[in-house]
Design an enzyme around this catalytic site. Structure first.
Site, mmCIF file in Angstrom:
data_model
loop_
_atom_site.group_PDB
_atom_site.id
_atom_site.type_symbol
_atom_site.label_atom_id
_atom_site.label_comp_id
_atom_site.label_asym_id
_atom_site.label_seq_id
_atom_site.Cartn_x
_atom_site.Cartn_y
_atom_site.Cartn_z
ATOM 1 N N TYR A 33 61.309 56.871 33.762
ATOM 2 C CA TYR A 33 60.829 57.487 32.527
ATOM 3 C C TYR A 33 59.611 58.354 32.819
ATOM 4 C CZ TYR A 33 56.835 54.255 32.077
ATOM 5 O OH TYR A 33 55.661 53.564 32.271
ATOM 6 N N LYS A 148 58.254 55.609 38.932
ATOM 7 C CA LYS A 148 58.007 55.349 37.497
ATOM 8 C C LYS A 148 59.264 54.750 36.865
ATOM 9 C CE LYS A 148 55.498 57.292 33.533
ATOM 10 N NZ LYS A 148 54.535 56.214 33.331
ATOM 11 N N GLU A 180 45.695 48.967 39.362
ATOM 12 C CA GLU A 180 45.613 49.939 38.266
ATOM 13 C C GLU A 180 45.715 49.202 36.948
ATOM 14 O OE1 GLU A 180 49.087 52.591 38.419
ATOM 15 O OE2 GLU A 180 50.212 50.970 39.333
ATOM 16 N N LEU A 205 51.157 53.688 40.679
ATOM 17 C CA LEU A 205 51.818 54.904 40.229
ATOM 18 C C LEU A 205 50.866 56.080 40.473
ATOM 19 C CD1 LEU A 205 54.353 55.919 38.554
ATOM 20 C CD2 LEU A 205 52.733 56.097 36.662
HETATM 21 N N1 PLP Z 1 49.656 53.583 36.074
HETATM 22 C C1 PLP Z 1 50.677 53.036 35.396
HETATM 23 C C2 PLP Z 1 51.222 51.725 35.827
HETATM 24 C C3 PLP Z 1 51.218 53.692 34.274
HETATM 25 O O1 PLP Z 1 52.236 53.144 33.594
HETATM 26 C C4 PLP Z 1 50.656 54.924 33.867
HETATM 27 C C5 PLP Z 1 51.178 55.640 32.710
HETATM 28 O O2 PLP Z 1 52.014 55.172 31.977
HETATM 29 C C6 PLP Z 1 49.586 55.452 34.607
HETATM 30 C C7 PLP Z 1 49.123 54.761 35.709
HETATM 31 C C8 PLP Z 1 48.961 56.756 34.232
HETATM 32 O O3 PLP Z 1 49.795 57.827 34.615
HETATM 33 P P1 PLP Z 1 49.752 59.222 33.862
HETATM 34 O O4 PLP Z 1 48.349 59.717 33.981
HETATM 35 O O5 PLP Z 1 50.714 60.057 34.607
HETATM 36 O O6 PLP Z 1 50.154 58.965 32.438
#
Ligand code: PLP
Length: 285
Positions: A33, A148, A180, A205
């Site tokens: 996603y 993701k 994170e 991620l």
């Molecule tokens: N880390 C995780 C586990 C996430 O699910 C997300 C976003 O959903 C992020 C970091 C932040 O990523 P982004 O800045 O691309 O939204």
């Protein structure tokens, strides 16, 4: 007005947007996603999200049913049909619905592609001013967090624990270090003004907002170090914050009930938030 969703080539009312019970996203979490923010009716940093989508599907050998250019057209069409001003576009692609429940990849099955929108005033969100509390939980996820994937059960449990504790996010801990947030990237600002966030790798991620914030900070000659940090270091830091597409940059004012800094979002957090909002507005498509 009922919201419109996109399902495999059709725009349909959200209540009629359905996929099969045999869909592999439903059965195996065999899907990917993305979430892109919408500001003033435009998609924020979308090229970065679509690049990560391409990478994620490549890592699980899933072929997108549409080109990246076409996916962006559909995102925009959905924003227009929903008259969305501020919020997010969610998109999900799965390995489709076969005739049964075999684990191995099905042959000749078209992937499922769905999208829907939600409204949110990201820039004006009260938590942008007040900051949020976080709790810590063990990171119990699989070893390919760089993908993701829609397999989010560990994050569901982590964020439920946060909600029950009255916190806005959970920071996940592995080997004594923060990986994170449940749905955000984690940062601290050390006492000597170094912005620290964990280096990319299979443990986290690669956040699109994280990437943009790091680049914007470096362009302004701010010191950034990409390395893991502990909760003890975060509690001794000047500031802490999180980033994500759906909240941009938000201060972390307490961890497990202990104050970070003076218990308010700090000046660096506010500055990076302003810089990011400016970037988001200037580059949205
Ligand atoms: N880390 C995780 C586990 C996430 O699910 C997300 C976003 O959903 C992020 C970091 C932040 O990523 P982004 O800045 O691309 O939204």
């Amino acid at each position: 007005m009922e919201k419109i969703a996109y399902v495999n080539g059709s725009y349909v009312p959200l209540s009629e947007a359905k996929v099969s019970v045999l869909d592999r996203g439903f059965l195996f979490a065999d899907g990917i996603y993305e979430v892109a923010a919408v500001l003033d009716g435009k998609l924020v940093d979308n090229a970065s999200h679509l690049a990560r989508l391409e990478r994620s599907v490549g890592e699980i050998r899933l072929e997108l049913p549409e080109t990246i250019a076409r996916i962006q057209e559909i995102q925009k069409e959905l924003v227009a049909r929903n008259k969305l001003v501020n919020g997010m576009v969610y998109l999900e692609v799965t390995r489709g619905a076969d005739t049964g429940r075999d684990f191995a990849f099905p042959k000749g099955v078209k992937p499922t592609l769905v999208m829907f929108t939600s409204e949110k005033d990201i820039v004006g969100a009260p938590s942008a001013r007040t900051g949020i509390n976080v709790i810590t939980v063990p990171d119990i996820r699989w070893e390919r967090r760089d993908i993701k994937s829609v397999a989010l059960l560990a994050q569901v449990l982590a964020k439920q624990a946060a909600a029950e504790a009255g916190a806005g996010e959970a920071w996940m801990i592995e080997d004594g270090k923060v990986t994170e947030g449940g749905s955000s990237s984690a940062f601290i600002l050390t006492q000597d003004d170094v912005i620290v966030t964990r280096q990319n790798g299979s443990e986290i991620l690669p956040g699109c907002t994280r990437k943009a914030v790091v680049a914007l900070a470096e362009e302004r000659q701010l010191r950034v170090e990409e390395r893991a940090f502990s909760i003890e270091e975060a509690l001794a830091a000047k500031e802490a914050f999180i980033t994500s597409a759906s909240l941009f940059v938000q201060g972390v004012v307490a961890i497990d009930g202990k104050k970070v800094g003076n218990g308010k979002p700090g000046p660096m957090t506010d500055r990076l938030r302003e810089i990011y909002v400016e970037f988001a507005k200037a580059t949205a498509v």
